[in-house]
Design an enzyme around this catalytic site. Structure first.
Site, PDB file in Angstrom:
ATOM      1  N   SER A  92       0.835  -1.203   0.000  1.00 53.95           N
ATOM      2  CA  SER A  92       0.000   0.000   0.000  1.00 53.95           C
ATOM      3  C   SER A  92       0.872   1.257   0.000  1.00 53.95           C
ATOM      4  CB  SER A  92      -0.963  -0.038   1.197  1.00 53.95           C
ATOM      5  OG  SER A  92      -1.942   0.958   1.092  1.00 53.95           O
ATOM      6  N   HIS A 195      -8.668   1.258  -0.109  1.00 55.44           N
ATOM      7  CA  HIS A 195      -8.585   0.420  -1.311  1.00 55.44           C
ATOM      8  C   HIS A 195      -9.966  -0.003  -1.805  1.00 55.44           C
ATOM      9  CE1 HIS A 195      -4.263   0.426  -1.164  1.00 55.44           C
ATOM     10  NE2 HIS A 195      -4.328   0.138   0.120  1.00 55.44           N
TER      11      HIS A 195
END
Length: 312
Positions: A92, A195
Site C-alpha cells: 500500500s 482500497h
C-alpha cells in the site's frame, strides 16, 4: 537475489523513529522531510501516542520515513558487501518508499506524497462511513463471493487464507457477525474503507500531487501491488501509485513474483513484523531479514547470504 519490502499502514508502532534519530545526520534529514511534508515527523516518531500515529494522515508519512531511514543505508551496506538489491516492493503506502528506494522518486518527494496521500485519504474517510475486516481461512473463491454478496470489496489479498474486506460500517459489522463457513473475521480499527471506491476523492488529490514531482524510470524493478508485475517505467509507476488508492492490494501476487524469481533474501524494513511474518509463512526457502534498528544493518552481509534471520 535480494528484495527490500516496505510496510503499509497498520504496521506503525510508537517511537519507531527513535533508534534512527540518534544519528545527527538522520535527524537533520527527517527535519528537512518534515518541512517538505508539512508535518512534524520527529515528534510523531519519538513521542506521539499509539492513537496519534494511527491516524491516517500521520501513519502514512511516518511509515514511509521509517522505511527510507532504514532502506537507504541497507542499499549502501549491500553495495559495500559486493551485493545488490534486485527488486523492491511496498505494501500500500509502502509502495512510495519502494519507488524511492528504486531510484524513481527523490526520498523527500516520497515522504511529501505520503503526507498528501494520508491527508486526502483521511478526508475521504471523514466524508464516508466505511471500515474494514480481516478474513482468515476458507476457500478464496468462496470468501470473495461472500464478501461481494455482502456489498463489500476485497481490499487486500495478503497471502494464502488472508484477505481484507472494505465497505460501509453496517455491512462490515454484519459480515463479521456471520462470516463464511470455515473462516474467522474481525473488524479492523481503521478510519475508513481503504482500497475501495470510497477513496476516489483521494485518488484525484494524489494524482495532482504526483504530477507535480519528478518521477524517473526505476533503477531496479518495483514489484507492483496491482498485479505483482515488475515495473520500471516512470509512467507506469505513476499510474499504478494513483490507481492503488482505490484498487485492491495484491500482495499475494507480489509473493508469487518473488517465488518465481527465486528470491533468496527478503529484507523487511521497519516496522518489519507484519511483512516479515507473511514472508516467513509463504516463502519458506527465503532468508527473511528484519531490520528494526541501525545495529541490524551491521549484520546484513551475513544474513543475505542465506544464513538465519539474525536480525529477528
Amino acid at each position: 537475489m535480494i528484495t527490500l519490502l516496505a510496510p503499509g499502514q497498520g504496521a506503525q508502532t510508537p517511537r519507531m523513529l527513535a533508534p534512527w534519530l540518534k544519528d545527527p545526520e538522520r535527524h537533520r534529514l527527517v527535519k528537512d522531510w518534515s518541512q517538505r511534508a508539512g508535518i512534524d515527523l520527529i515528534a510523531l516518531g519519538t513521542t506521539a501516542s499509539k492513537d496519534e500515529i494511527a491516524r491516517t494522515e500521520n501513519a502514512q508519512p511516518l511509515l514511509v520515513t521509517a522505511a527510507l531511514l532504514a532502506g537507504l543505508p541497507v542499499i549502501d551496506a549491500l553495495a559495500d558487501a559486493g551485493q545488490a538489491h534486485t527488486a523492491v516492493a511496498g505494501h500500500s503506502v509502502g509502495e512510495l518508499a519502494a519507488a524511492a528506494l528504486a531510484g524513481a522518486l527523490d526520498p523527500a518527494d516520497a515522504v511529501h506524497l505520503a503526507a498528501v496521500r494520508g491527508r486526502a485519504m483521511a478526508a475521504a474517510c471523514a466524508a464516508t462511513t466505511g471500515s474494514m475486516a480481516a478474513v482468515l481461512g476458507g476457500d478464496l473463491e468462496t470468501v470473495t463471493d461472500a464478501i461481494e454478496s455482502a456489498g463489500l470489496t476485497v481490499a487486500n489479498h495478503n497471502g494464502p487464507g488472508q484477505v481484507v474486506a472494505a465497505g460501509p460500517i453496517d455491512a462490515i459489522e454484519a459480515f463479521v457477525a456471520a462470516p463464511p463457513a470455515g473462516t474467522a473475521a474481525r473488524r479492523l480499527h481503521v478510519a475508513g474503507a481503504f482500497h475501495s471506491a470510497a477513496m476516489q476523492s483521494a485518488t484525484e488529490v494524489f494524482a495532482e500531487a504526483i504530477a507535480s514531482v519528478p518521477v524517473r524510470d526505476a533503477d531496479v524493478p518495483v514489484v507492483s501491488n496491482a498485479d505483482g508485475a515488475s515495473v520500471r517505467s516512470a509512467t507506469s509507476l505513476c499510474e499504478r501509485l494513483v490507481e492503488q488508492i482505490t484498487a485492491p492490494v495484491r500482495w499475494d501476487l507480489c509473493l508469487e513474483t518473488f517465488r518465481a524469481a527465486d528470491i533468496t533474501s527478503a529484507i523487511c524494513l521497519p516496522p518489519a513484523g507484519t511483512l516479515a511474518g507473511i514472508a516467513s509463512r509463504t516463502l519458506p526457502s527465503v532468508a527473511v531479514v528484519r531490520i528494526t534498528s541501525p545495529r541490524d544493518i551491521d549484520r546484513l552481509a551475513s544474513t543475505t547470504k542465506g544464513r538465519s534471520d539474525a536480525a529477528a
